[in-house]
Design an enzyme around this catalytic site. Structure first.
Site, PDB file in Angstrom:
ATOM      1  N   CYS A 110     107.519  71.772 -41.686  1.00 47.14           N
ATOM      2  CA  CYS A 110     107.744  73.191 -41.433  1.00 47.14           C
ATOM      3  C   CYS A 110     108.996  73.358 -40.585  1.00 47.14           C
ATOM      4  CB  CYS A 110     106.518  73.753 -40.704  1.00 47.14           C
ATOM      5  SG  CYS A 110     106.630  75.494 -40.313  1.00 47.14           S
ATOM      6  N   HIS A 153     101.669  77.758 -48.240  1.00 43.94           N
ATOM      7  CA  HIS A 153     102.186  77.445 -46.896  1.00 43.94           C
ATOM      8  C   HIS A 153     102.869  78.683 -46.315  1.00 43.94           C
ATOM      9  CE1 HIS A 153     104.234  74.611 -43.946  1.00 43.94           C
ATOM     10  NE2 HIS A 153     104.975  75.702 -43.841  1.00 43.94           N
ATOM     11  N   GLU A 154     103.720  79.338 -47.125  1.00 40.90           N
ATOM     12  CA  GLU A 154     104.465  80.502 -46.628  1.00 40.90           C
ATOM     13  C   GLU A 154     103.563  81.715 -46.413  1.00 40.90           C
ATOM     14  OE1 GLU A 154     107.291  79.879 -45.401  1.00 40.90           O
ATOM     15  OE2 GLU A 154     107.342  77.913 -46.338  1.00 40.90           O
ATOM     16  N   HIS A 157     101.834  81.543 -43.189  1.00 41.90           N
ATOM     17  CA  HIS A 157     102.655  82.002 -42.062  1.00 41.90           C
ATOM     18  C   HIS A 157     102.485  83.508 -41.849  1.00 41.90           C
ATOM     19  CE1 HIS A 157     104.845  78.625 -40.523  1.00 41.90           C
ATOM     20  NE2 HIS A 157     105.348  78.291 -41.701  1.00 41.90           N
TER      21      HIS A 157
END
Length: 183
Positions: A110, A153-154, A157
């Site tokens: 990351c 993953h994004e 966030h």
């Protein structure tokens, strides 16, 4: 131009907050920021530019990683089959996912984490995503394997979740049950 100085790091409160939806149509500033995020990823993968501006290579970037609590993300990468993914997205939302899980054998990294984190991150092997692109079009993406992992993953966030939250603390390098390995 965005550089590593613009990216907030582990411990920054924005990384643990839930981002808010962006109005449709997005403002000129929001569109410009998303275009800059996509450009950062392209620059980070260009050896010459990355070296000159000391950029770490990245395949995805969420607005929360810039301390901006808006549901915006950019991705720029190629999967193992050579399919290219290059998107700036507003309000991405996973609308369905597989039961099957997958994980990257190399683990995940990351841009907001300046250390190596050992461990497997179980994710859905396939997802369907809806979002608004930079041109204001609604789009639906069906993603699998590596592409599905990058987008998850994004999106995490945008929900205040870090990839290492999923790693088994007691056995970080034990393959997740019933999950396929993605190299």
């Amino acid at each position: 131009m965005l550089t590593m100085k613009d990216i907030v790091r582990e411990g920054h409160p924005a990384l643990r907050k839930t981002a808010m939806d962006v109005a449709n149509p997005p403002s000129k500033e929001e569109k410009e920021l998303l275009e800059d995020m996509l450009l950062f990823l392209k620059n980070s993968q260009d050896e010459e530019i990355a070296r000159e501006y000391e950029l770490r290579a990245g395949v995805g970037l969420a607005a929360t990683q810039l301390g901006v609590l808006k549901r915006m993300l950019a991705v720029h990468f190629e999967d193992a089959n050579g399919k290219k993914y290059s998107y700036g997205l507003f309000n991405p939302k996973i609308v369905s996912h597989s039961v099957e899980k997958a994980y990257l054998t190399s683990g995940e990294g990351c841009l907001s984490v300046d250390r190596s984190v050992e461990g497997y991150v179980p994710r859905y092997a396939r997802i369907t995503l809806k979002a608004i692109d930079l041109e204001g079009n609604e789009l639906k993406l069906r993603l699998r394997d590596y592409a599905a992992i990058v987008f998850q993953h994004e999106i995490d966030h945008l929900n205040g979740v870090m990839f290492y939250d999923y790693i088994d603390k007691n056995n970080p390098l034990v393959a997740p049950e019933d999950a396929k390995a993605i190299n």
